[in-house]
Design an enzyme around this catalytic site. Structure first.
Site, PDB file in Angstrom:
ATOM      1  N   GLU A  37      -6.607 -14.124   2.498  1.00 30.22           N
ATOM      2  CA  GLU A  37      -5.927 -12.928   2.989  1.00 30.22           C
ATOM      3  C   GLU A  37      -5.067 -12.265   1.914  1.00 30.22           C
ATOM      4  O   GLU A  37      -4.962 -11.045   1.868  1.00 30.22           O
ATOM      5  CB  GLU A  37      -5.076 -13.262   4.214  1.00 30.22           C
ATOM      6  N   TYR A  82      -2.667  -5.452  -8.485  1.00 33.82           N
ATOM      7  CA  TYR A  82      -1.490  -5.770  -7.657  1.00 33.82           C
ATOM      8  C   TYR A  82      -1.000  -7.185  -7.952  1.00 33.82           C
ATOM      9  O   TYR A  82      -1.044  -8.080  -7.113  1.00 33.82           O
ATOM     10  CB  TYR A  82      -1.816  -5.586  -6.178  1.00 33.82           C
ATOM     11  N   TYR A 120       0.401  -7.964   8.801  1.00 34.42           N
ATOM     12  CA  TYR A 120      -1.058  -8.133   8.865  1.00 34.42           C
ATOM     13  C   TYR A 120      -1.465  -9.569   8.533  1.00 34.42           C
ATOM     14  O   TYR A 120      -2.177 -10.237   9.298  1.00 34.42           O
ATOM     15  CB  TYR A 120      -1.807  -7.165   7.919  1.00 34.42           C
ATOM     16  N   ASP A 138      -4.929  -3.710  10.245  1.00 33.53           N
ATOM     17  CA  ASP A 138      -5.216  -3.339   8.856  1.00 33.53           C
ATOM     18  C   ASP A 138      -5.864  -1.960   8.839  1.00 33.53           C
ATOM     19  O   ASP A 138      -5.919  -1.275   9.864  1.00 33.53           O
ATOM     20  CB  ASP A 138      -6.120  -4.386   8.208  1.00 33.53           C
TER      21      ASP A 138
END
Length: 358
Positions: A37, A82, A120, A138
């Site tokens: 995830e 990220y 989420y 999401d």
DNA sequence: AATGCGGGGGT
DNA sequence: ACCCCAGCATT
């Protein structure tokens, strides 16, 4: 609780028509679900797939991940983007190992308390690993619900997030939350797609408000506009005695925790002739004996909020100059163990892009 | 409430 | 060019 027509149709579609394999599907180990995830945040399944397999292969348990060296983990994350996700991944792996004796938290509140885990991801882990009744919200869920229920509230507003979260939990199949959450995301990704949704074969067509109103392609609504800026980064690849000068980015900026070379940032384009390079080294580093190797062509990299342009100036010097705070000299043979941004790897991996040789 | 964070892929 | 992607932390 009585199921909505939406839920019944979605679950039926999932049973008869959903065939979307993924390496973590059906997984019950909370560590592996958590890892998948985090990798998938703002990342398409196709892009994250290989990274997940390499992480599981290198770090089969949360203890393995917690014990790893930072650089090795960032190297494995290299190219995925990220990078704070990777930093938080390590922080949480070490927290679980040391503070929780390796036992993954098993309530929504404890899961959402982990660094890098928001609403989420907590709902995903809670439902997939522990069968707890929390609906995931999401990008897929926003889109499916906006279209099927004809909701034009902006999904990037506080009001929209609350409204969609409430609706998502209302239509959640609380008897099998994990299967439902997987189903609605698969449905959004394969049927109710952002572009060219498969309305002509959609089992929800007759009850889809967006379809009835012809507004499918207008939903969901976003209200915020993306602003972009340009930056010029000039990298000096400075070699001295088989070592190269590098720096780990720490500032509140792009590419945090990744490595880079000696950098000069400018607000506009600059030319780098041999004379200008020599002058710059004299002024900045008090180095007068510089052997200019090459100046690369202009390189570009498009990020979400920024357009990065720049060049790589490769030089050799004979003596290490004055100590440079936050910079370190690394053996050339060890450079490949460090994680670099794509902008730099493009240069390192493409010898033909070295540009003008001197 | 607003901003910023990567890189890949589709239209 | 522009949009989207199994979002989140920070201010």
């Amino acid at each position: 609780m009585q199921q909505s027509a939406f839920t019944k149709k979605l679950m039926h579609w999932n049973e008869v028509d959903n065939n979307r394999p993924m390496p973590w599907k059906g997984e019950t180990d909370p560590y592996k679900i958590w890892l998948s995830e985090i990798i998938l945040q703002q990342t398409q399944v196709k892009q994250g797939w290989g990274y997940y397999e390499r992480f599981i292969s290198n770090f089969p348990t949360v203890q393995d991940l917690a014990a790893a060296k930072d650089e090795a983990v960032f190297k494995l994350w290299e190219g995925l983007g990220y990078y704070n996700r990777c930093k938080n991944l390590l922080t949480s792996a070490r927290f679980i190992t040391k503070e929780l004796n390796g036992k993954f938290p098993n309530t929504y509140d404890d899961i959402v308390g982990l660094k890098g885990v928001g609403p989420y991801t907590a709902a995903a882990i809670a439902s997939f690993a522990f069968n707890l009744p929390y609906a995931v919200v999401d990008g897929n869920v926003f889109r499916v619900l906006a279209r099927v229920f004809g909701i034009d509230t902006a999904i990037d507003s506080t009001k929209g997030k609350q409204q969609f979260t409430k609706l998502a939990n209302k239509v959640l199949d609380t008897n099998q939350p994990g299967i439902y959450n997987q189903a609605i995301m698969d449905f959004g990704a394969t049927m109710c797609k952002p572009f060219a949704p498969q309305c002509h074969i959609c089992p929800l067509q007759s009850t889809c408000v967006g379809y009835q109103k012809g507004s499918v392609n207008l939903l969901p609504i976003k209200e915020k506009v993306l602003t972009k800026k340009s930056r010029w980064l000039y990298y000096f690849v400075i070699e001295c005695g088989g070592k190269t000068l590098v720096h780990k980015r720490t500032a509140n900026d792009i590419w945090q925790s990744l490595y880079e070379f000696y950098v000069l940032e400018a607000n506009e384009q600059q030319d780098w002739t041999k004379t200008q390079v020599q002058q710059w080294f004299q002024q900045q580093l008090n180095v007068s004996d510089v052997a200019l190797i090459s100046v690369s062509p202009l390189q570009k990299q498009q990020l979400t909020h920024q357009l990065i342009k720049g060049q790589f100036i490769s030089v050799k010097i004979d003596a290490i100059p004055k100590t440079l705070a936050h910079y370190e000299w690394v053996n050339n043979s060890d450079i490949h163990t460090l994680a670099f941004p794509k902008f730099i790897n493009q240069y390192l991996e493409t010898p033909t892009a070295q540009g003008q040789l001197f």
